[in-house]
Design a protein around this motif. Structure first.
Motif, PDB file in Angstrom:
ATOM      1  N   LYS A 431       0.701  -1.235   0.104  1.00 16.23           N
ATOM      2  CA  LYS A 431       0.152   0.151   0.082  1.00 16.23           C
ATOM      3  C   LYS A 431       0.925   1.155   0.039  1.00 16.23           C
ATOM      4  CE  LYS A 431      -3.744  -2.385  -0.236  1.00 16.23           C
ATOM      5  NZ  LYS A 431      -4.229  -2.514  -1.512  1.00 16.23           N
ATOM      6  N   ARG A 432       2.138   1.208   0.603  1.00 19.60           N
ATOM      7  CA  ARG A 432       2.825   2.436   0.773  1.00 19.60           C
ATOM      8  C   ARG A 432       3.410   2.677  -0.989  1.00 19.60           C
ATOM      9  NH1 ARG A 432       6.594   4.614   4.189  1.00 19.60           N
ATOM     10  NH2 ARG A 432       5.988   3.254   5.850  1.00 19.60           N
ATOM     11  N   PHE A 436       2.634   6.112  -3.097  1.00 20.19           N
ATOM     12  CA  PHE A 436       3.799   6.893  -3.713  1.00 20.19           C
ATOM     13  C   PHE A 436       3.129   6.881  -5.320  1.00 20.19           C
ATOM     14  CE2 PHE A 436       7.280   5.817  -0.707  1.00 20.19           C
ATOM     15  CZ  PHE A 436       7.576   6.957  -0.560  1.00 20.19           C
ATOM     16  N   ARG A 437       2.666   5.882  -5.887  1.00 19.35           N
ATOM     17  CA  ARG A 437       2.314   6.080  -7.004  1.00 19.35           C
ATOM     18  C   ARG A 437       1.126   7.128  -7.488  1.00 19.35           C
ATOM     19  NH1 ARG A 437      -1.847   3.744  -9.528  1.00 19.35           N
ATOM     20  NH2 ARG A 437      -2.106   2.263  -7.897  1.00 19.35           N
ATOM     21  N   ILE A 438       0.190   6.807  -6.542  1.00 20.13           N
ATOM     22  CA  ILE A 438      -0.857   7.840  -6.435  1.00 20.13           C
ATOM     23  C   ILE A 438      -0.364   9.320  -6.480  1.00 20.13           C
ATOM     24  CG2 ILE A 438      -2.855   8.775  -5.496  1.00 20.13           C
ATOM     25  CD1 ILE A 438      -3.647   5.559  -4.813  1.00 20.13           C
ATOM     26  N   TYR A 439       0.319   9.582  -5.352  1.00 17.69           N
ATOM     27  CA  TYR A 439       0.776  10.919  -5.268  1.00 17.69           C
ATOM     28  C   TYR A 439       1.691  11.344  -6.440  1.00 17.69           C
ATOM     29  CZ  TYR A 439      -1.564  11.873  -0.637  1.00 17.69           C
ATOM     30  OH  TYR A 439      -2.583  12.251   0.167  1.00 17.69           O
ATOM     31  N   TYR A 445      -0.141  16.093 -11.883  1.00 14.38           N
ATOM     32  CA  TYR A 445      -1.228  16.674 -12.664  1.00 14.38           C
ATOM     33  C   TYR A 445      -1.089  18.208 -12.004  1.00 14.38           C
ATOM     34  CZ  TYR A 445      -6.021  17.643 -13.868  1.00 14.38           C
ATOM     35  OH  TYR A 445      -7.228  18.201 -14.349  1.00 14.38           O
ATOM     36  N   ALA A 446      -1.045  18.130 -10.805  1.00 11.69           N
ATOM     37  CA  ALA A 446      -1.031  19.567 -10.049  1.00 11.69           C
ATOM     38  C   ALA A 446       0.181  20.337 -10.665  1.00 11.69           C
ATOM     39  CB  ALA A 446      -0.597  19.222  -8.534  1.00 11.69           C
ATOM     40  N   ILE A 456       2.685  21.331  -1.433  1.00 16.30           N
ATOM     41  CA  ILE A 456       1.538  21.081  -0.529  1.00 16.30           C
ATOM     42  C   ILE A 456       1.184  19.446  -0.857  1.00 16.30           C
ATOM     43  CG2 ILE A 456      -1.177  21.292  -0.184  1.00 16.30           C
ATOM     44  CD1 ILE A 456      -0.972  24.082  -0.846  1.00 16.30           C
ATOM     45  N   VAL A 457       1.201  19.074  -2.061  1.00 14.35           N
ATOM     46  CA  VAL A 457       1.121  17.651  -2.469  1.00 14.35           C
ATOM     47  C   VAL A 457       2.161  16.914  -1.583  1.00 14.35           C
ATOM     48  CG1 VAL A 457       1.351  15.890  -4.223  1.00 14.35           C
ATOM     49  CG2 VAL A 457      -0.065  18.171  -4.617  1.00 14.35           C
TER      50      VAL A 457
END
Length: 541
Positions: A431-432, A436-439, A445-446, A456-457
């Motif tokens: 899950k870690r 990491f992948r999602i962020y 994108y941000a 912030i992200v």
């Protein structure tokens, strides 16, 4: 009791290890196992000693603690006066409640070797213990250890208004304060069937003694008087009067003594050995007592004088002190072995690892005074193993030899790793990576929309991951609690057999064991066939 002999390294010091292996090149008697005892004895018989004066001095000192001395002590006092006799000797500072266990081990060694040599040589051999009461390092003697939440801590007896460098023999132990101190210490271990007897014994002594060394000596007489042990405080004024002429010899040597020490130390260092005695080049290796404090003296080569903190003497003035007021002078680590050699017909000196290492630096000093240093015999090393510790060792399948030398850290870490929930840890790691992948995707994108959002992200990702770490930590804590009894066995073994990274004898005190097993423990240890093979003695209680 069950006695085991273990092949455990005696010390980490290279020189000591080589000495035990047979390299005695830095000593006058190379074979510490005793094959040169007859040669040493013949050498002693060519010298003269103040036997009658020494006998009377020791008798007078010991009678302070028991007007009627044990018959074995009286017998050995007479032996000491016999011109055919020799002694086996060791010494130690006057630790509270006798200090670390190695003090008891030294005395057991002295008694055992004296008996052995008397049988071997067919001459009187007397066991003598030298209490180093002239020392002033209070931090070495004012504490014992106890366990607090699985960790060893010092239980310190704090003296009111102490002098910085006052001799331990003049350090007071106040009755009520010292009784409160050892009662608080014993409470950490719980009351046993022997606790009342231990407290009654100590209370009885503290009603009669007033200083560290008196407290120490009274205990030692009770433990070992029946076996004939003689002992003397190096700071005893009557003994000082016997030492006056020997202080004079040290003063006559002047800077040559310091030079001899430096020469031997340089030789050892050139061969890669560690320097043990740290001293300045012009040290006189004597202390002078000024206003209750010991002041180390140095030699002024240009003026042929001596000086120390707030004191200054011509050598003639110091010689007068040695002759008329020898109680004002005392030895340091370098000159104490010389004084011991002049006073006693020393057949063998019993030393621990540190003493063996620094005695190697004294060879040229003995030669300066036309003497050989006595055979230096490694004291017996003992580890006492309680029944529950023996059971823990068996339950965990731990090697006693490895525990004594390395502790249990490696095995404990291995056991904890085996107990961890691998499935849970794998799930968290997976899950870690997902987080990491999602962020990374969100950050990309941000940043495409607004570069100012990157920080912030990043911060938000660290918060989420820290929560995962927190959850994992709590899961591991739960595992440790679940297996607390099992893991506690490792820490119990570590604290009692390998405390603070070393042997038990350097931390634990004999009264901890007497509180558990009674005063007969000493007699039972004396009955064991202790030997001087260099092996470690493990005693299952």
């Amino acid at each position: 009791m069950e006695l085991l002999h273990l092949n455990v390294p005696y010390a980490k010091n290279r020189l000591v290890g080589e000495y035990l292996a047979g390299d005695g090149s830095f000593f006058h008697y190379r074979d510490w196992k005793g094959s040169e005892s007859r040669r040493r004895y013949r050498e002693l018989m060519q010298r003269r000693f103040q036997r009658e004066g020494l006998k009377n001095c020791i008798e007078k000192y010991m009678k302070q603690f028991s007007p009627s001395l044990p018959s074995a002590v009286e017998k050995n006092l007479e032996k000491l006066a016999d011109p055919r006799s020799a002694v086996v000797i060791a010494g130690q500072q006057a630790g509270l409640l006798t200090g670390p266990l190695y003090t008891i081990h030294k005395i057991l060694s002295v008694l055992s070797l004296a008996r052995e040599k008397e049988r071997e040589l067919g001459v009187p051999v007397v066991p003598v213990f030298w209490i180093a009461g002239e020392d002033h390092d209070i931090g070495e003697v004012n504490h014992v250890y106890y366990l607090d939440k699985g960790k060893l801590k010092k239980h310190i007896y704090r003296q009111k208004h102490p002098l910085d460098k006052q001799m331990v023999s003049k350090r007071p132990v106040e009755g009520e304060e010292i009784r409160r101190w050892y009662r608080e210490w014993l409470k950490h271990f719980g009351e046993t069937e022997h606790t009342k007897a231990v407290l009654a014994f100590l209370d009885g002594l503290t009603e009669r003694v007033t200083t560290y060394t008196e407290f120490f000596a009274a205990i030692i007489l009770h433990f070992f008087g029946k076996f004939g042990l003689l002992f003397i405080d190096s700071a005893y004024p009557e003994l000082r009067r016997l030492e006056g002429e020997y202080f004079g010899r040290i003063l006559d040597a002047g800077p040559r003594l310091a030079d001899a020490l430096a020469d031997q130390q340089n030789l050892l260092q050139q061969m890669g050995y560690e320097k043990m005695i740290d001293t300045k080049a012009d040290c006189l290796h004597l202390f002078y007592e000024q206003d209750g404090n010991r002041v180390l003296l140095y030699f002024d080569r240009e003026k042929d004088a001596a000086f120390g903190e707030r004191v200054k003497f011509s050598l003639e003035e110091l010689r007068s002190v040695a002759e008329h007021h020898p109680e004002k002078l005392s030895n340091n680590v370098v000159t104490r072995p010389l004084m011991q050699e002049w006073l006693f017909p020393v057949l063998a000196f019993i030393g621990g690892p540190g003493e063996i290492a620094y005695w190697a630096e004294l060879k040229k000093i003995f030669e300066l005074f036309g003497m050989n240093m006595p055979p230096v015999v490694p004291r017996i090393q003992i580890t006492l193993i309680e029944r529950n510790i023996a059971s823990d060792l068996e339950d965990l399948s731990l090697s006693l030899e490895k525990v004594l030398t390395q502790g249990v850290e490696e095995e404990l870490e291995e056991r904890i790793n085996r107990l961890k929930d691998r499935e849970f840890l794998g799930f968290v790691a997976e899950k870690r990576e997902e987080i990491f992948r999602i962020y990374r995707e969100v950050a990309g994108y941000a940043l495409a929309k607004d570069k100012g959002l990157a920080e912030i992200v990043e911060k938000n990702s660290r918060i989420v991951l820290s929560q995962l770490d927190y959850l994992q930590s709590k899961a591991e804590q739960s595992m440790l609690r679940k297996h607390g009894e099992l893991l506690g066995k490792y820490m119990r073994i570590e604290n009692f057999l390998h405390p603070l990274g070393g042997f038990q004898e350097r931390c634990w005190n004999v009264f901890y064991f007497i509180n558990l097993y009674g005063f007969s423990l000493i007699d039972e240890l004396m009955e064991l066939p202790l030997d001087f093979s260099g092996r470690h003695h493990a005693v299952k209680l």
